[in-house]
Design a protein around this motif. Structure first.
Motif, PDB file in Angstrom:
ATOM      1  N   PRO A 129       0.813  -1.215   0.000  1.00 24.34           N
ATOM      2  CA  PRO A 129       0.000   0.000   0.000  1.00 24.34           C
ATOM      3  C   PRO A 129       0.848   1.267   0.000  1.00 24.34           C
ATOM      4  CG  PRO A 129      -0.785  -1.573   1.640  1.00 24.34           C
ATOM      5  CD  PRO A 129       0.548  -2.070   1.165  1.00 24.34           C
ATOM      6  N   SER A 130       0.329   2.293  -0.672  1.00 25.55           N
ATOM      7  CA  SER A 130       1.003   3.583  -0.679  1.00 25.55           C
ATOM      8  C   SER A 130      -0.015   4.653  -1.028  1.00 25.55           C
ATOM      9  CB  SER A 130       2.139   3.593  -1.716  1.00 25.55           C
ATOM     10  OG  SER A 130       1.615   3.465  -3.027  1.00 25.55           O
ATOM     11  N   PRO A 131       0.199   5.902  -0.600  1.00 21.58           N
ATOM     12  CA  PRO A 131      -0.690   6.978  -1.004  1.00 21.58           C
ATOM     13  C   PRO A 131      -0.729   7.086  -2.529  1.00 21.58           C
ATOM     14  CG  PRO A 131       0.753   7.686   0.770  1.00 21.58           C
ATOM     15  CD  PRO A 131       1.264   6.360   0.311  1.00 21.58           C
ATOM     16  N   GLY A 132      -1.908   7.112  -3.087  1.00 26.40           N
ATOM     17  CA  GLY A 132      -2.043   7.136  -4.536  1.00 26.40           C
ATOM     18  C   GLY A 132      -2.071   5.761  -5.165  1.00 26.40           C
ATOM     19  N   GLY A 133      -1.939   4.726  -4.344  1.00 24.23           N
ATOM     20  CA  GLY A 133      -1.912   3.362  -4.872  1.00 24.23           C
ATOM     21  C   GLY A 133      -3.252   2.661  -4.860  1.00 24.23           C
ATOM     22  N   LEU A 134      -4.323   3.372  -4.495  1.00 27.59           N
ATOM     23  CA  LEU A 134      -5.629   2.735  -4.351  1.00 27.59           C
ATOM     24  C   LEU A 134      -6.092   2.069  -5.638  1.00 27.59           C
ATOM     25  CD1 LEU A 134      -8.287   2.171  -2.849  1.00 27.59           C
ATOM     26  CD2 LEU A 134      -9.051   4.441  -3.594  1.00 27.59           C
ATOM     27  N   LEU A 135      -6.047   2.784  -6.744  1.00 33.63           N
ATOM     28  CA  LEU A 135      -6.567   2.247  -7.997  1.00 33.63           C
ATOM     29  C   LEU A 135      -5.774   1.023  -8.444  1.00 33.63           C
ATOM     30  CD1 LEU A 135      -8.349   2.282 -10.479  1.00 33.63           C
ATOM     31  CD2 LEU A 135      -6.891   4.070 -11.451  1.00 33.63           C
ATOM     32  N   LYS A 136      -4.476   1.177  -8.598  1.00 35.04           N
ATOM     33  CA  LYS A 136      -3.661   0.061  -9.083  1.00 35.04           C
ATOM     34  C   LYS A 136      -3.570  -1.062  -8.052  1.00 35.04           C
ATOM     35  CE  LYS A 136      -0.902   3.069 -12.070  1.00 35.04           C
ATOM     36  NZ  LYS A 136       0.429   3.686 -12.291  1.00 35.04           N
ATOM     37  N   GLY A 137      -3.509  -0.701  -6.782  1.00 32.17           N
ATOM     38  CA  GLY A 137      -3.406  -1.722  -5.748  1.00 32.17           C
ATOM     39  C   GLY A 137      -4.651  -2.585  -5.671  1.00 32.17           C
ATOM     40  N   SER A 138      -5.819  -1.968  -5.680  1.00 32.81           N
ATOM     41  CA  SER A 138      -7.060  -2.742  -5.620  1.00 32.81           C
ATOM     42  C   SER A 138      -7.256  -3.560  -6.881  1.00 32.81           C
ATOM     43  CB  SER A 138      -8.255  -1.815  -5.381  1.00 32.81           C
ATOM     44  OG  SER A 138      -8.424  -0.906  -6.449  1.00 32.81           O
ATOM     45  N   LEU A 139      -6.883  -2.994  -8.021  1.00 31.45           N
ATOM     46  CA  LEU A 139      -7.018  -3.707  -9.291  1.00 31.45           C
ATOM     47  C   LEU A 139      -6.110  -4.932  -9.326  1.00 31.45           C
ATOM     48  CD1 LEU A 139      -7.936  -4.015 -12.214  1.00 31.45           C
ATOM     49  CD2 LEU A 139      -6.286  -2.239 -12.854  1.00 31.45           C
ATOM     50  N   ASN A 140      -4.857  -4.762  -8.929  1.00 30.80           N
ATOM     51  CA  ASN A 140      -3.927  -5.886  -8.945  1.00 30.80           C
ATOM     52  C   ASN A 140      -4.311  -6.950  -7.918  1.00 30.80           C
ATOM     53  OD1 ASN A 140      -2.258  -4.934 -11.030  1.00 30.80           O
ATOM     54  ND2 ASN A 140      -1.131  -3.627  -9.625  1.00 30.80           N
ATOM     55  N   ALA A 141      -4.834  -6.531  -6.780  1.00 30.44           N
ATOM     56  CA  ALA A 141      -5.299  -7.499  -5.793  1.00 30.44           C
ATOM     57  C   ALA A 141      -6.459  -8.312  -6.346  1.00 30.44           C
ATOM     58  CB  ALA A 141      -5.714  -6.784  -4.511  1.00 30.44           C
ATOM     59  N   ALA A 142      -7.323  -7.660  -7.123  1.00 31.35           N
ATOM     60  CA  ALA A 142      -8.441  -8.372  -7.745  1.00 31.35           C
ATOM     61  C   ALA A 142      -7.943  -9.402  -8.753  1.00 31.35           C
ATOM     62  CB  ALA A 142      -9.385  -7.381  -8.412  1.00 31.35           C
ATOM     63  N   VAL A 143      -6.903  -9.060  -9.492  1.00 29.62           N
ATOM     64  CA  VAL A 143      -6.329 -10.015 -10.444  1.00 29.62           C
ATOM     65  C   VAL A 143      -5.725 -11.203  -9.701  1.00 29.62           C
ATOM     66  CG1 VAL A 143      -4.569 -10.360 -12.217  1.00 29.62           C
ATOM     67  CG2 VAL A 143      -5.921  -8.261 -12.204  1.00 29.62           C
ATOM     68  N   ASP A 144      -5.008 -10.938  -8.606  1.00 23.97           N
ATOM     69  CA  ASP A 144      -4.459 -12.032  -7.801  1.00 23.97           C
ATOM     70  C   ASP A 144      -5.568 -12.969  -7.339  1.00 23.97           C
ATOM     71  OD1 ASP A 144      -1.856 -11.103  -8.005  1.00 23.97           O
ATOM     72  OD2 ASP A 144      -1.817 -10.208  -5.994  1.00 23.97           O
ATOM     73  N   ALA A 145      -6.658 -12.395  -6.832  1.00 22.67           N
ATOM     74  CA  ALA A 145      -7.770 -13.207  -6.339  1.00 22.67           C
ATOM     75  C   ALA A 145      -8.424 -13.985  -7.470  1.00 22.67           C
ATOM     76  CB  ALA A 145      -8.799 -12.311  -5.647  1.00 22.67           C
ATOM     77  N   ALA A 146      -8.580 -13.356  -8.629  1.00 24.04           N
ATOM     78  CA  ALA A 146      -9.178 -14.050  -9.776  1.00 24.04           C
ATOM     79  C   ALA A 146      -8.332 -15.238 -10.193  1.00 24.04           C
ATOM     80  CB  ALA A 146      -9.344 -13.075 -10.940  1.00 24.04           C
ATOM     81  N   GLY A 147      -7.021 -15.065 -10.162  1.00 18.89           N
ATOM     82  CA  GLY A 147      -6.134 -16.169 -10.534  1.00 18.89           C
ATOM     83  C   GLY A 147      -6.307 -17.375  -9.627  1.00 18.89           C
ATOM     84  N   ARG A 148      -6.401 -17.129  -8.335  1.00 16.97           N
ATOM     85  CA  ARG A 148      -6.573 -18.242  -7.398  1.00 16.97           C
ATOM     86  C   ARG A 148      -7.933 -18.919  -7.579  1.00 16.97           C
ATOM     87  NH1 ARG A 148      -3.625 -14.562  -4.085  1.00 16.97           N
ATOM     88  NH2 ARG A 148      -5.555 -13.626  -3.322  1.00 16.97           N
ATOM     89  N   GLN A 149      -8.975 -18.126  -7.768  1.00 13.92           N
ATOM     90  CA  GLN A 149     -10.302 -18.699  -7.972  1.00 13.92           C
ATOM     91  C   GLN A 149     -10.346 -19.547  -9.246  1.00 13.92           C
ATOM     92  OE1 GLN A 149     -12.977 -18.562  -6.007  1.00 13.92           O
ATOM     93  NE2 GLN A 149     -12.136 -17.180  -4.473  1.00 13.92           N
ATOM     94  N   LEU A 150      -9.761 -19.028 -10.308  1.00 15.26           N
ATOM     95  CA  LEU A 150      -9.793 -19.746 -11.582  1.00 15.26           C
ATOM     96  C   LEU A 150      -8.945 -21.008 -11.545  1.00 15.26           C
ATOM     97  CD1 LEU A 150      -9.646 -16.731 -14.058  1.00 15.26           C
ATOM     98  CD2 LEU A 150     -11.595 -18.243 -13.638  1.00 15.26           C
ATOM     99  N   ALA A 151      -7.892 -21.011 -10.726  1.00 15.29           N
ATOM    100  CA  ALA A 151      -7.075 -22.218 -10.600  1.00 15.29           C
ATOM    101  C   ALA A 151      -7.916 -23.382 -10.086  1.00 15.29           C
ATOM    102  CB  ALA A 151      -5.887 -21.964  -9.676  1.00 15.29           C
ATOM    103  N   LYS A 152      -8.891 -23.086  -9.232  1.00 15.77           N
ATOM    104  CA  LYS A 152      -9.796 -24.122  -8.748  1.00 15.77           C
ATOM    105  C   LYS A 152     -10.885 -24.432  -9.776  1.00 15.77           C
ATOM    106  CE  LYS A 152     -10.231 -25.441  -4.832  1.00 15.77           C
ATOM    107  NZ  LYS A 152      -9.810 -26.667  -4.106  1.00 15.77           N
ATOM    108  N   GLU A 153     -11.452 -23.385 -10.335  1.00 20.91           N
ATOM    109  CA  GLU A 153     -12.604 -23.551 -11.227  1.00 20.91           C
ATOM    110  C   GLU A 153     -12.247 -24.211 -12.553  1.00 20.91           C
ATOM    111  OE1 GLU A 153     -15.714 -20.545 -13.482  1.00 20.91           O
ATOM    112  OE2 GLU A 153     -15.262 -20.201 -11.356  1.00 20.91           O
TER     113      GLU A 153
END
Length: 228
Positions: A129-153
């Motif tokens: 996390p960093s000031p100004g990192g909200l957009l890219k940080g949340s977006l990249n975290a969503a990609v990480d989560a999608a990858g794990r979900q899809l690995a199962k699905e």
């Protein structure tokens, strides 16, 4: 495993975002390792606009069978703090990198080999996390989560995520620009390795994810120690 000895002879690798930057480096590395490579993007022989579902579907109707799908899309957005963050920036960033990647995977399913690999791209800000990192940080975290979900699905197809740190790509500005060089030097100086990464170095992580049959649901950090 010796990365330089990996071979993909007879295998078809499709790289979404493969005409420039990280995607281009992955395409070059895969081709050098014997793969047949197809690059998809807005300005490639098989055009693919990730914000347009019909364009994505039509692109994958033309690729033929796929052994490895690599996704490296990203929109050129800044790092605004919340009070300056606009709806347009939110929509653009998510439409291209997250929703676009999911559209591409969905459209590719009919032609993905039963044991194909899929490799997504997130980024260091997901866990730094960093000031100004909200957009890219949340977006990249969503990609990480999608990858794990899809690995199962999508199993037994394998799904992994490469998470780059600071990499010398055109997103930092034009080659030869003094301000770009100064920024890269400053950022690199804060890292344990003393410099930013090169696209060809990062490409090796994608080849590893493609080749390692016992790897799925993983996030591979290639950041020069940026998370330390």
């Amino acid at each position: 495993m010796n990365i330089t000895s990996l071979r993909f002879d007879g295998q078809h690798v499709v790289v979404v975002g493969g005409s420039s930057g990280i995607g281009r480096a992955v395409a070059v590395a895969a081709e050098a390792a014997g793969a047949r490579v197809t690059a998809l993007g807005r300005h490639t022989p098989i055009a693919c606009d990730l914000t347009d579902d019909a364009s994505v579907v039509q692109a994958f109707q033309r690729t033929g069978a796929i052994d490895h799908l690599v996704l490296t899309p990203g929109a050129r957005v800044g790092s605004p703090r919340l009070e300056q963050l606009t709806d347009a920036e939110l929509l653009t960033a998510y439409q291209v990198k997250l929703f676009g990647s999911l559209r591409a995977i969905r459209a590719a399913l009919p032609v993905l080999a039963p044991t194909a690999s899929i490799t997504l791209t997130s980024g260091q800000l997901a866990r730094k996390p960093s000031p100004g990192g909200l957009l890219k940080g949340s977006l990249n975290a969503a990609v990480d989560a999608a990858g794990r979900q899809l690995a199962k699905e999508l199993a037994p197809r394998r799904v992994n995520v490469v998470s780059p740190g600071a990499i010398d790509t055109p997103l930092w500005g034009a080659d030869g620009d003094a301000a770009r060089a100064a920024t890269l030097a400053r950022v690199g100086g804060t890292l344990p390795v003393g410099r930013v990464g090169r696209p060809d170095e990062l490409a090796q992580a994608y080849l590893l994810a493609m080749a390692t049959g016992f790897m799925t649901g993983s996030v591979i950090d290639v950041d020069g120690g940026g998370l330390l």
